[in-house]
Design an enzyme around this catalytic site. Structure first.
Site, PDB file in Angstrom:
ATOM      1  N   LYS A 127      16.968 -25.112  -9.513  1.00  0.00           N
ATOM      2  CA  LYS A 127      15.746 -24.404  -9.200  1.00  0.00           C
ATOM      3  C   LYS A 127      14.969 -24.163 -10.495  1.00  0.00           C
ATOM      4  O   LYS A 127      15.615 -24.167 -11.546  1.00  0.00           O
ATOM      5  CB  LYS A 127      16.045 -23.120  -8.449  1.00  0.00           C
ATOM      6  CG  LYS A 127      16.470 -21.935  -9.324  1.00  0.00           C
ATOM      7  CD  LYS A 127      16.660 -20.707  -8.501  1.00  0.00           C
ATOM      8  CE  LYS A 127      15.536 -19.733  -8.642  1.00  0.00           C
ATOM      9  NZ  LYS A 127      15.607 -18.868  -9.820  1.00  0.00           N
ATOM     10  N   ASP A 162      21.627 -23.801  -5.665  1.00  0.00           N
ATOM     11  CA  ASP A 162      21.236 -22.390  -5.643  1.00  0.00           C
ATOM     12  C   ASP A 162      22.519 -21.682  -6.065  1.00  0.00           C
ATOM     13  O   ASP A 162      23.483 -21.632  -5.290  1.00  0.00           O
ATOM     14  CB  ASP A 162      20.815 -21.945  -4.242  1.00  0.00           C
ATOM     15  CG  ASP A 162      20.407 -20.478  -4.223  1.00  0.00           C
ATOM     16  OD1 ASP A 162      21.119 -19.656  -4.832  1.00  0.00           O
ATOM     17  OD2 ASP A 162      19.384 -20.147  -3.612  1.00  0.00           O
ATOM     18  N   HIS A 163      22.549 -21.170  -7.277  1.00  0.00           N
ATOM     19  CA  HIS A 163      23.858 -20.738  -7.797  1.00  0.00           C
ATOM     20  C   HIS A 163      24.465 -19.580  -7.005  1.00  0.00           C
ATOM     21  O   HIS A 163      25.659 -19.329  -7.082  1.00  0.00           O
ATOM     22  CB  HIS A 163      23.799 -20.455  -9.306  1.00  0.00           C
ATOM     23  CG  HIS A 163      23.236 -19.117  -9.676  1.00  0.00           C
ATOM     24  ND1 HIS A 163      21.898 -18.857  -9.702  1.00  0.00           N
ATOM     25  CD2 HIS A 163      23.836 -17.958 -10.037  1.00  0.00           C
ATOM     26  CE1 HIS A 163      21.700 -17.601 -10.066  1.00  0.00           C
ATOM     27  NE2 HIS A 163      22.865 -17.032 -10.276  1.00  0.00           N
ATOM     28  N   LYS A 179      28.789 -18.373  -5.660  1.00  0.00           N
ATOM     29  CA  LYS A 179      29.479 -17.113  -5.976  1.00  0.00           C
ATOM     30  C   LYS A 179      30.621 -16.895  -4.990  1.00  0.00           C
ATOM     31  O   LYS A 179      30.467 -17.108  -3.791  1.00  0.00           O
ATOM     32  CB  LYS A 179      28.492 -15.936  -5.903  1.00  0.00           C
ATOM     33  CG  LYS A 179      27.510 -15.905  -7.069  1.00  0.00           C
ATOM     34  CD  LYS A 179      26.601 -14.703  -6.958  1.00  0.00           C
ATOM     35  CE  LYS A 179      25.487 -14.754  -7.986  1.00  0.00           C
ATOM     36  NZ  LYS A 179      25.834 -14.218  -9.285  1.00  0.00           N
ATOM     37  N   HIS A 210      17.548 -17.232  -3.443  1.00  0.00           N
ATOM     38  CA  HIS A 210      18.811 -16.490  -3.364  1.00  0.00           C
ATOM     39  C   HIS A 210      18.871 -15.525  -2.153  1.00  0.00           C
ATOM     40  O   HIS A 210      19.839 -15.513  -1.403  1.00  0.00           O
ATOM     41  CB  HIS A 210      19.059 -15.686  -4.639  1.00  0.00           C
ATOM     42  CG  HIS A 210      19.025 -16.510  -5.895  1.00  0.00           C
ATOM     43  ND1 HIS A 210      19.475 -17.800  -5.947  1.00  0.00           N
ATOM     44  CD2 HIS A 210      18.597 -16.223  -7.152  1.00  0.00           C
ATOM     45  CE1 HIS A 210      19.330 -18.276  -7.188  1.00  0.00           C
ATOM     46  NE2 HIS A 210      18.800 -17.332  -7.933  1.00  0.00           N
ATOM     47  N   LYS A 231      13.787  -6.356 -11.056  1.00  0.00           N
ATOM     48  CA  LYS A 231      14.296  -6.289 -12.433  1.00  0.00           C
ATOM     49  C   LYS A 231      14.180  -4.852 -12.923  1.00  0.00           C
ATOM     50  O   LYS A 231      13.341  -4.091 -12.458  1.00  0.00           O
ATOM     51  CB  LYS A 231      13.439  -7.170 -13.352  1.00  0.00           C
ATOM     52  CG  LYS A 231      13.290  -8.603 -12.895  1.00  0.00           C
ATOM     53  CD  LYS A 231      14.411  -9.448 -13.428  1.00  0.00           C
ATOM     54  CE  LYS A 231      14.227 -10.898 -13.039  1.00  0.00           C
ATOM     55  NZ  LYS A 231      15.463 -11.633 -12.956  1.00  0.00           N
TER      56      LYS A 231
HETATM   57  C1  BG6 Z   1      18.116 -16.686 -11.411  1.00  0.00           C
HETATM   58  C2  BG6 Z   1      16.784 -16.062 -11.635  1.00  0.00           C
HETATM   59  O1  BG6 Z   1      18.016 -17.735 -10.468  1.00  0.00           O
HETATM   60  O2  BG6 Z   1      19.032 -15.713 -10.935  1.00  0.00           O
HETATM   61  C3  BG6 Z   1      16.893 -14.901 -12.608  1.00  0.00           C
HETATM   62  O3  BG6 Z   1      15.873 -17.029 -12.151  1.00  0.00           O
HETATM   63  C4  BG6 Z   1      17.952 -13.919 -12.136  1.00  0.00           C
HETATM   64  O4  BG6 Z   1      15.642 -14.229 -12.749  1.00  0.00           O
HETATM   65  C5  BG6 Z   1      19.250 -14.636 -11.830  1.00  0.00           C
HETATM   66  O5  BG6 Z   1      18.148 -12.973 -13.186  1.00  0.00           O
HETATM   67  C6  BG6 Z   1      20.242 -13.676 -11.186  1.00  0.00           C
HETATM   68  O6  BG6 Z   1      21.497 -14.304 -11.093  1.00  0.00           O
HETATM   69  P1  BG6 Z   1      22.862 -13.473 -11.137  1.00  0.00           P
HETATM   70  O7  BG6 Z   1      23.910 -14.508 -10.946  1.00  0.00           O
HETATM   71  O8  BG6 Z   1      22.906 -12.791 -12.455  1.00  0.00           O
HETATM   72  O9  BG6 Z   1      22.780 -12.488 -10.004  1.00  0.00           O
END
Ligand code: BG6
Length: 484
Positions: free
Chosen positions: A148, A177-178, A182, A240, A331
């Site tokens: 992404k 989409d990481h 998880k 997400h 944030k």
């Molecule tokens: C990313 C966003 O995809 O996910 C970031 O671009 C965000 O803005 C991050 O901070 C959050 O990921 P995680 O794994 O820390 O919850």
């Protein structure tokens, strides 16, 4: 613990953008951990490809440094690091020119699984895909991995999809989409589809509403230039939070397989109703003492980009009609926490005299940190003096329930990369899913633009703007507390 990990075959993985931030921070340290846990078969290779004019030795040093900076406790294993970097190679490659492609062709072993990770700006996807084919480096068995942001609206996402489709079949494309990598996000599916208990209650007869919160304490400092053109809606909600919503709301797929799961997720996105502008609140954080405001972080003092979004949406299908889903992310909030809470309806009638409190069961799934599940239940307050009722949590914090086995430090990226090598697309987004998500998101963002919408300000370290609280309060509901 006995490892039940599915083994992978020997592979060649090429990382375009192999010297970039994501590669050094996440991809390579993650692969190193997989290597240490025995999941990188001997003979497998990782080939960095980027513009930098260095050789393989220079690259190995860069990755040693990256592991030292971004790795966990495994970074002290000097012997392990040396064995790992011995599997690294590097070729300077020009995505838009001729340099490096022949060398890359000569290096790849076509008889093995080969995958190409596009850890570069999306504007280069087309060039890379084209040259991989022109130079006969990729074939119909190769896999490509893309990151992404996958587009910034429906039009650009469609353009990216068709660029990739010119050279690769959908079965070869792995859109990351990481969040799907998880541990506890996958646990959502295990909880829903591995237990009999919840399914009968998982619908509009019993559920009052669902809340999804992804709260972060970090600001956008350091990546303000990107973020200011994106905002929380594009950066977090379209991908997400949308994925979390899909997993919590989808029907049971016939099997835990790539297309079966993705078909069901797609139906959820397509059933999302358009959002009434009164049901969405944007926010932007203010300065906090010495800590800069969003506008300072973004280096755009007139910015109207949101660092916070809260919204109320509905899914128009038989299961969920009339059940509000409240989503929020931001944030610089009070604590880092991601939680999904399924709030059940009040009991219809209380048989206990004097008990006027609304007792509700709440199933709370804590995604990060402190992964676990809690079920709020009503019981009798211990002691004499009649039937007084109290609400208590049935707590299953995984670290307590499962002991050391719960502490799986596998990072989302490493899990997903190994799935690429295994050829398992279940935890990756399909092209039509991404497009459907933009189709729902676009009118919201366009509406803000047309109305010249200005985000509400909120204090850093708070739970977001007051209007976000009102979104719930005016319907007689309240957000769950944001606590770490
Ligand atoms: C990313 C966003 O995809 O996910 C970031 O671009 C965000 O803005 C991050 O901070 C959050 O990921 P995680 O794994 O820390 O919850």
């Amino acid at each position: 613990m006995v490892s039940r990990v599915i083994p992978v075959e020997e592979f060649d993985l090429v990382i375009f953008g192999g010297t970039g931030d994501l590669a050094r921070r996440k991809i390579l340290p993650g692969l190193y951990r997989r290597f240490l846990s025995g999941q990188m078969p001997e003979g497998s290779r990782i080939i960095g490809a980027a513009r930098a004019d260095i050789d393989s030795d220079g690259y190995r040093q860069m990755i040693r440094d990256a592991i030292a900076e971004f790795g966990g406790e495994e970074k002290s294993d000097a012997d392990g690091i040396e064995k790992f970097v011995a599997q690294l190679h590097y070729i300077p490659v020009d995505a838009k020119g001729e340099q490096g492609w022949k060398e890359l062709h000569d290096l790849i072993r076509f008889e093995l699984v080969n995958a190409f990770y596009f850890s570069v700006a999306p504007s280069l996807f087309g060039d890379l895909a084209e040259r991989l084919h022109l130079h006969k480096i990729a074939d119909s068995s190769s896999r490509v991995v893309v990151e992404k942001p996958f587009g910034r609206d429906l039009e650009t996402a469609k353009a990216l999809n068709s660029t990739l489709a010119k050279h690769f079949d959908e079965k070869q494309i792995y859109r990351i989409d990481h969040y799907l990598g998880k541990e506890t996000v996958q646990n959502l599916m295990a909880v829903r589809f591995g237990n009999m208990l919840f399914e009968p209650l998982w619908n509009n007869h019993y559920v009052d509403h669902i809340q999804i919160t992804v709260a972060e304490t970090v600001g956008v400092g350091g990546r303000g230039a990107y973020y200011d053109t994106s905002g929380a809606m594009r950066d977090m909600v379209q991908n997400h939070l949308m994925q979390l919503l899909c997993l919590i709301a989808m029907e049971a797929p016939a099997e835990f397989g790539a297309d079966a799961v993705r078909d069901e997720k797609l139906k959820v996105i397509r059933a999302l109703q358009d959002i009434d502008p009164h049901h969405i609140v944007r926010g932007q954080y203010d300065a906090d003492g010495d800590e800069p405001s969003y506008r300072e972080d973004a280096e755009n003092l007139k910015s109207h980009t949101e660092s916070f979004v809260a919204l109320r949406c509905e899914i128009a299908n038989w299961r969920w009609a009339g059940v509000p889903f409240y989503l929020r992310t931001g944030k610089k909030l009070k604590a880092r926490t991601s939680e999904i809470a399924v709030v059940f309806k009040d009991i219809g009638h209380s048989i206990f005299p004097g008990d006027e409190k609304r007792h509700r069961n709440i199933l709370s799934i804590q995604l990060q940190p402190n992964e676990g599940i809690q079920l709020q239940v009503t019981i009798k307050e211990p002691g004499p003096g009649g039937m007084r009722l109290i609400d208590v949590p049935l707590d299953m914090t995984f670290a307590e329930a499962l002991g050391p086995d719960a502490e799986d430090s596998t990072d989302a990226y490493e899990r997903l990369i190994m799935d690429v090598i295994r050829g398992n697309q279940t935890l990756f987004m399909r092209g039509d899913e991404v497009e459907a998500a933009w189709e729902w998101t676009d009118p919201i963002i366009n509406g803000w633009k047309a109305r010249n919408d200005v985000p509400k300000h909120y204090d850093a370290g708070s739970a977001g703007p007051e209007d976000a609280m009102m979104l719930m309060h005016r319907e007689g509901r309240r957000w769950r507390e944001i606590k770490g």
